[in-house]
Enzyme design. Structure first.
Site, PDB file in Angstrom:
ATOM      1  N   LYS A  38       0.846  -1.195   0.000  1.00  0.00           N
ATOM      2  CA  LYS A  38       0.000   0.000   0.000  1.00  0.00           C
ATOM      3  C   LYS A  38       0.880   1.243   0.000  1.00  0.00           C
ATOM      4  O   LYS A  38       1.749   1.409   0.853  1.00  0.00           O
ATOM      5  CB  LYS A  38      -0.900   0.031   1.233  1.00  0.00           C
ATOM      6  N   LYS A  67      -7.164   8.324  -0.799  1.00  0.00           N
ATOM      7  CA  LYS A  67      -8.488   8.725  -0.261  1.00  0.00           C
ATOM      8  C   LYS A  67      -9.002  10.000  -0.919  1.00  0.00           C
ATOM      9  O   LYS A  67      -9.261  11.009  -0.256  1.00  0.00           O
ATOM     10  CB  LYS A  67      -8.413   8.913   1.253  1.00  0.00           C
ATOM     11  N   GLU A  73     -15.868  16.266 -10.507  1.00  0.00           N
ATOM     12  CA  GLU A  73     -15.017  16.385 -11.697  1.00  0.00           C
ATOM     13  C   GLU A  73     -13.530  16.224 -11.328  1.00  0.00           C
ATOM     14  O   GLU A  73     -12.777  15.554 -12.046  1.00  0.00           O
ATOM     15  CB  GLU A  73     -15.262  17.754 -12.350  1.00  0.00           C
ATOM     16  N   GLN A 191      -4.717   4.145  16.230  1.00  0.00           N
ATOM     17  CA  GLN A 191      -5.816   3.320  15.739  1.00  0.00           C
ATOM     18  C   GLN A 191      -6.769   3.002  16.901  1.00  0.00           C
ATOM     19  O   GLN A 191      -6.327   2.756  18.019  1.00  0.00           O
ATOM     20  CB  GLN A 191      -5.303   2.006  15.139  1.00  0.00           C
TER      21      GLN A 191
HETATM   22  O1  C5P Z   1       0.528   1.255  10.804  1.00  0.00           O
HETATM   23  P1  C5P Z   1      -0.885   0.740  10.658  1.00  0.00           P
HETATM   24  O2  C5P Z   1      -0.969  -0.764  10.623  1.00  0.00           O
HETATM   25  O3  C5P Z   1      -1.850   1.378  11.614  1.00  0.00           O
HETATM   26  O4  C5P Z   1      -1.268   1.235   9.181  1.00  0.00           O
HETATM   27  C1  C5P Z   1      -2.573   1.311   8.758  1.00  0.00           C
HETATM   28  C2  C5P Z   1      -2.600   1.927   7.398  1.00  0.00           C
HETATM   29  O5  C5P Z   1      -3.917   1.836   6.920  1.00  0.00           O
HETATM   30  C3  C5P Z   1      -2.218   3.399   7.317  1.00  0.00           C
HETATM   31  O6  C5P Z   1      -1.443   3.538   6.130  1.00  0.00           O
HETATM   32  C4  C5P Z   1      -3.516   4.134   7.170  1.00  0.00           C
HETATM   33  O7  C5P Z   1      -3.426   5.257   6.319  1.00  0.00           O
HETATM   34  C5  C5P Z   1      -4.393   3.100   6.522  1.00  0.00           C
HETATM   35  N1  C5P Z   1      -5.821   3.232   6.720  1.00  0.00           N
HETATM   36  C6  C5P Z   1      -6.444   3.176   7.955  1.00  0.00           C
HETATM   37  N2  C5P Z   1      -7.809   3.299   8.054  1.00  0.00           N
HETATM   38  C7  C5P Z   1      -8.551   3.447   6.951  1.00  0.00           C
HETATM   39  C8  C5P Z   1      -7.918   3.479   5.695  1.00  0.00           C
HETATM   40  C9  C5P Z   1      -6.552   3.356   5.615  1.00  0.00           C
HETATM   41  O8  C5P Z   1      -5.761   3.010   8.966  1.00  0.00           O
HETATM   42  N3  C5P Z   1      -9.863   3.509   7.050  1.00  0.00           N
END
Ligand code: C5P
Length: 236
Positions: A38, A67, A73, A191
């Site tokens: 990613k 995102k 447009e 998170q």
């Molecule tokens: O380091 P970690 O495992 O928390 O990485 C999670 C990744 O997932 C980050 O790159 C973050 O931008 C992405 N992400 C997220 N939640 C979302 C979409 C993407 O944590 N809803």
């Protein structure tokens, strides 16, 4: 019917690093086990398409996680910019006109709608003036994305079971916020809606996005192996 996804594509490794060379080192270090990467805002801004093209040329898949959120447009033209690079999945969000516009330019690119960021908790929604529960909002947005023609959604592992049950097998479910059990309660993380890889996959996720649990580990390859063992058990 579960999808037939190779084990090396179940984990999408989040290359959240500041320089393309560091990202390339991570790919070289992990590519024997991982075939899906990613690229997010930090790395894309550091190297534009350089790393994306390089990863794809090496035979791996890329999820480009920028995102997109803008007027229809602008989002449509942004999708057109990435479509021809061979990116496998990209992320957008927004209302129906934005999503519809994005879909018109997708080509072979799989478009995923972001539902609610996994860093958000209920209090964050209240602070933004939203009254629905996260679970309801994620379901509502995912259902809408599916109806509009999106290939999948990004959600937390906590919501995956309800989406899988209610919306069927076709929708691609990608779940970030993956944390091995031991780290869950240490309070040092941004998170919020977190889950183990195994539970996420058992709950219906197709892919788990994992960044720091791998990239900050003392032995990243051991963490990848352990996660893949868990996942292999979950998919039977
Ligand atoms: O380091 P970690 O495992 O928390 O990485 C999670 C990744 O997932 C980050 O790159 C973050 O931008 C992405 N992400 C997220 N939640 C979302 C979409 C993407 O944590 N809803």
């Amino acid at each position: 019917m579960a999808k037939n996804i190779p084990l090396n594509e179940r984990i999408i490794l989040a290359l959240d690093v500041e320089h393309p060379e560091i990202a390339k080192e991570w790919v070289k270090k992990t590519e024997a086990k991982i075939g899906y990467y990613k690229v997010g805002l930090q790395l894309f801004l550091a190297g534009w398409f350089d790393t994306v093209d390089w990863i794809i040329d090496r035979g791996h898949k890329v999820m480009l996680d920028l995102k997109f959120f803008d007027i229809p447009e602008t989002v449509k033209l942004a999708v057109a910019q990435i479509r021809d690079h061979g990116v496998s999945m990209a992320t957008i969000h927004g209302n129906d006109p934005i999503i519809r516009a994005a879909l018109t330019e997708r080509g072979d690119l799989q478009l995923l709608a972001v539902t609610v960021l996994t860093s958000f908790g209920e209090e964050d929604l209240r602070a933004m003036g939203m009254t629905q529960s996260i679970a309801d909002l994620v379901y509502f947005r995912a259902k809408r994305a599916l109806e509009l023609g999106c290939d999948g959604v990004v959600c937390s592992g906590m919501e995956a079971p309800r989406l899988r049950e209610g919306l069927g097998d076709k929708l691609i479910l990608v779940t970030p916020g993956i944390r091995p059990g031991a780290n869950i309660l240490d309070g040092s993380d941004d998170q919020t809606r977190i889950m183990t890889a195994q539970k996420a996959i058992l709950g219906g996720a197709d892919h788990v996005v994992v960044g720091r649990p791998i990239t900050k580990a003392d032995k990243p390859l051991d963490v990848i192996s352990a996660l893949q063992d868990e996942i292999a058990q979950a998919v039977g």
